[in-house]
Design an enzyme around this catalytic site. Sequence first.
Site, PDB file in Angstrom:
ATOM      1  N   LYS A  16       0.834  -1.224   0.000  1.00 27.29           N
ATOM      2  CA  LYS A  16       0.000   0.000   0.000  1.00 27.29           C
ATOM      3  C   LYS A  16       0.856   1.255   0.000  1.00 27.29           C
ATOM      4  CE  LYS A  16      -1.940  -1.459   3.797  1.00 27.29           C
ATOM      5  NZ  LYS A  16      -1.371  -2.806   3.906  1.00 27.29           N
ATOM      6  N   HIS A  41       4.517   0.863   6.390  1.00 27.61           N
ATOM      7  CA  HIS A  41       4.336   1.078   4.952  1.00 27.61           C
ATOM      8  C   HIS A  41       5.663   1.510   4.344  1.00 27.61           C
ATOM      9  CE1 HIS A  41      -0.265   1.813   5.575  1.00 27.61           C
ATOM     10  NE2 HIS A  41       0.140   0.635   5.977  1.00 27.61           N
ATOM     11  N   ARG A 140     -14.984   4.147  26.864  1.00 27.14           N
ATOM     12  CA  ARG A 140     -15.019   5.591  27.115  1.00 27.14           C
ATOM     13  C   ARG A 140     -14.068   6.046  28.217  1.00 27.14           C
ATOM     14  NH1 ARG A 140     -20.878   4.364  27.142  1.00 27.14           N
ATOM     15  NH2 ARG A 140     -19.787   2.391  27.207  1.00 27.14           N
TER      16      ARG A 140
HETATM   17  P1  GDP Z   1       2.244  -2.162   3.097  1.00 29.45           P
HETATM   18  O1  GDP Z   1       2.142  -2.380   4.583  1.00 29.45           O
HETATM   19  O2  GDP Z   1       1.031  -2.630   2.365  1.00 29.45           O
HETATM   20  O3  GDP Z   1       2.607  -0.746   2.736  1.00 29.45           O
HETATM   21  O4  GDP Z   1       3.433  -3.096   2.603  1.00 29.45           O
HETATM   22  P2  GDP Z   1       4.882  -3.259   3.311  1.00 29.45           P
HETATM   23  O5  GDP Z   1       5.684  -2.040   3.056  1.00 29.45           O
HETATM   24  O6  GDP Z   1       4.731  -3.702   4.726  1.00 29.45           O
HETATM   25  O7  GDP Z   1       5.431  -4.541   2.545  1.00 29.45           O
HETATM   26  C1  GDP Z   1       5.600  -4.538   1.172  1.00 29.45           C
HETATM   27  C2  GDP Z   1       7.079  -4.848   0.881  1.00 29.45           C
HETATM   28  O8  GDP Z   1       7.206  -5.212  -0.469  1.00 29.45           O
HETATM   29  C3  GDP Z   1       7.980  -3.654   1.069  1.00 29.45           C
HETATM   30  O9  GDP Z   1       9.257  -4.100   1.457  1.00 29.45           O
HETATM   31  C4  GDP Z   1       8.036  -3.033  -0.323  1.00 29.45           C
HETATM   32  O10 GDP Z   1       9.223  -2.291  -0.549  1.00 29.45           O
HETATM   33  C5  GDP Z   1       8.021  -4.268  -1.180  1.00 29.45           C
HETATM   34  N1  GDP Z   1       7.374  -4.136  -2.500  1.00 29.45           N
HETATM   35  C6  GDP Z   1       6.279  -3.401  -2.857  1.00 29.45           C
HETATM   36  N2  GDP Z   1       5.959  -3.631  -4.150  1.00 29.45           N
HETATM   37  C7  GDP Z   1       6.859  -4.526  -4.622  1.00 29.45           C
HETATM   38  C8  GDP Z   1       7.031  -5.181  -5.879  1.00 29.45           C
HETATM   39  O11 GDP Z   1       6.289  -5.005  -6.843  1.00 29.45           O
HETATM   40  N3  GDP Z   1       8.076  -6.061  -5.974  1.00 29.45           N
HETATM   41  C9  GDP Z   1       8.923  -6.313  -4.930  1.00 29.45           C
HETATM   42  N4  GDP Z   1       9.903  -7.180  -5.109  1.00 29.45           N
HETATM   43  N5  GDP Z   1       8.786  -5.714  -3.743  1.00 29.45           N
HETATM   44  C10 GDP Z   1       7.768  -4.844  -3.583  1.00 29.45           C
HETATM   45  P1  IMO Z   2       0.189  -2.848   7.300  1.00 26.19           P
HETATM   46  O1  IMO Z   2      -0.562  -1.543   7.341  1.00 26.19           O
HETATM   47  C1  IMO Z   2       0.282  -7.059   8.452  1.00 26.19           C
HETATM   48  C2  IMO Z   2      -1.649  -8.120  12.246  1.00 26.19           C
HETATM   49  C3  IMO Z   2      -0.751  -8.611  13.364  1.00 26.19           C
HETATM   50  C4  IMO Z   2      -1.710  -9.572  14.076  1.00 26.19           C
HETATM   51  C5  IMO Z   2      -3.040  -8.854  13.964  1.00 26.19           C
HETATM   52  C6  IMO Z   2      -3.410  -8.027  15.196  1.00 26.19           C
HETATM   53  O2  IMO Z   2       1.655  -2.693   7.323  1.00 26.19           O
HETATM   54  O3  IMO Z   2      -0.323  -3.724   6.217  1.00 26.19           O
HETATM   55  P2  IMO Z   2      -2.565  -5.694  16.140  1.00 26.19           P
HETATM   56  O4  IMO Z   2      -1.200  -5.262  16.597  1.00 26.19           O
HETATM   57  O5  IMO Z   2      -3.159  -4.880  15.062  1.00 26.19           O
HETATM   58  O6  IMO Z   2      -3.523  -5.867  17.302  1.00 26.19           O
HETATM   59  O7  IMO Z   2      -2.336  -7.195  15.565  1.00 26.19           O
HETATM   60  O8  IMO Z   2      -2.952  -7.981  12.851  1.00 26.19           O
HETATM   61  N1  IMO Z   2      -1.285  -6.792  11.680  1.00 26.19           N
HETATM   62  C7  IMO Z   2      -0.698  -6.637  10.489  1.00 26.19           C
HETATM   63  N2  IMO Z   2      -0.252  -7.552   9.595  1.00 26.19           N
HETATM   64  N3  IMO Z   2       0.362  -5.738   8.172  1.00 26.19           N
HETATM   65  C8  IMO Z   2      -0.100  -4.816   9.034  1.00 26.19           C
HETATM   66  O9  IMO Z   2      -0.165  -3.508   8.729  1.00 26.19           O
HETATM   67  C9  IMO Z   2      -0.639  -5.241  10.268  1.00 26.19           C
HETATM   68  N4  IMO Z   2      -1.146  -4.615  11.351  1.00 26.19           N
HETATM   69  C10 IMO Z   2      -1.555  -5.577  12.191  1.00 26.19           C
HETATM   70  O10 IMO Z   2       0.385  -9.270  12.858  1.00 26.19           O
HETATM   71  O11 IMO Z   2      -1.808 -10.766  13.352  1.00 26.19           O
HETATM   72 MG    MG Z   3       3.226  -3.304   6.126  1.00 37.12          MG
END
Ligand code: GDP
Ligand code: IMO
Ligand code: MG
Length: 414
Positions: A16, A41, A140
């Site tokens: 994302k 992210h 609350r």
């Molecule tokens: P988000 O939480 O949805 O923003 O995703 P994250 O950042 O936690 O995890 C996505 C990972 O995949 C990150 O390390 C990005 O840099 C990487 N990533 C995103 N798009 C691509 C892609 O098209 N190819 C590869 N190889 N890595 C990607």
């Molecule tokens: P982004 O935005 C992947 C998962 C945790 C756990 C569950 C509950 O980077 O995609 P919490 O701490 O929210 O109470 O944990 O949700 N979890 C995620 N997994 N990406 C995330 O965020 C997450 N945020 C929480 O691993 O299983």
């Molecule tokens: Mg993430």
Amino acid sequence: MTNTVIVGLQWGDEGKGKIVDYICPNYDAVVRYQGGSNAGHTVNVGGIKYIFHLIPSGLLRMKKLFIGPGVVVDPIVLKEEVEKAKMMTQKLDLTVDLRATVVTPLHRWLDGYLEEIRGSSAVGTTRRGIGPAYAERALRIAPTVSDVLMKGREIFDISSKLFKWEGEVDEWLKTAKEVFSSFAGDVGLKLQEIMDRGGSLLFEGAQGSLLDVIYGTYPYVTAVHTLASYACIGAGIPLGSIDEVIGVMKAYQTRVGKGPFPTEVEDEIGNVIRERGGEYGATTGRPRRVGWLDLVSVRYTTRLNNARKIALTKVDVLGGLRSVKIAVAYKIDGREVEHFPADIELLSRVEPVYEEIEPLPKLDKGEWARICKSGWSSLPREVKRFVEFIEGKVKAEICIVSVGEERGLTVERS
Ligand code: GDP
Ligand code: IMO
Ligand code: MG
């Protein structure tokens, strides 16, 4: 004017952050509307990796940034992120909503303690205090940003009695007041002003749809809604303000923490995908569980989000694998179903029905970069077929294909 929500269609970490950074030049502001610092992210520009937990991923494009009232904000994490952000850019234009819930040291402690009590049925939370903060809001007794600015240590009176907690709060309160006094404001009002001037807003979802507190794989979920419908509530804008939803989906499936995962692959191929895809949590560093793309669950989340468009990420990671599978249905007690079961016990014992697609080519970064430069029509034939296969099974159009971490390794449908 177009207001768009970016939402994860799986269990989070779909990419994302990358997609928000890629499309946000078309928008005036980027808004977080739920979740908290459990999110991680990633944006990769010029070989440098930036990981955002609370600050929206539009920072590098110098957009107006908002943390809406639906977010739970940890002031200590926010302070660290603000300090880093100030080193990256001269212009940090951030507003944190006065109504947002504040994550306190008690919430962090309680998150860990609850996980311990749960023992073998622990959720595997990020231990960032997210669940306790939303729970205290419902009770609350959670402080808001406004409370932190206006009040003293009495904001802890009830919850410390309830949970028999006696942690240090004075230093924490001082830091929290400092950080919030620089950024607090009425997010909904400011967003309305932007919309009234004809501006466009980009809403950055956190987590994924299958982690939604009601529609996800409960109880193995986060503590709030993650679906696009929550954007209006969580940002403070009127119902009907959203024009489109773009779902972000990886070419395979991952999950951090516990819970059912029908297409999980625990053999060598799983390890290969994990290593190639760098599937380690951006927030906790935990190895992510890996599996084949599950179109039964994606059909479900696409429908719930009204995601007419999809950004498909990490296509490069599957390149070169001899066999690529996609789940198109489930078998439950010998019967084939195409719907995602509401019952978690049932979901835990479904057997995926797979179709195999033509293997995807293994290309290096330079080759992908050339393809991205020349545009959609240059995508390899196998990738186009993969895209058509998904579109045929899910009622949405794939509008972006991502083939690498870097901003430039992205191609948009023309
Ligand atoms: P988000 O939480 O949805 O923003 O995703 P994250 O950042 O936690 O995890 C996505 C990972 O995949 C990150 O390390 C990005 O840099 C990487 N990533 C995103 N798009 C691509 C892609 O098209 N190819 C590869 N190889 N890595 C990607
Ligand atoms: P982004 O935005 C992947 C998962 C945790 C756990 C569950 C509950 O980077 O995609 P919490 O701490 O929210 O109470 O944990 O949700 N979890 C995620 N997994 N990406 C995330 O965020 C997450 N945020 C929480 O691993 O299983
Ligand atoms: Mg993430």
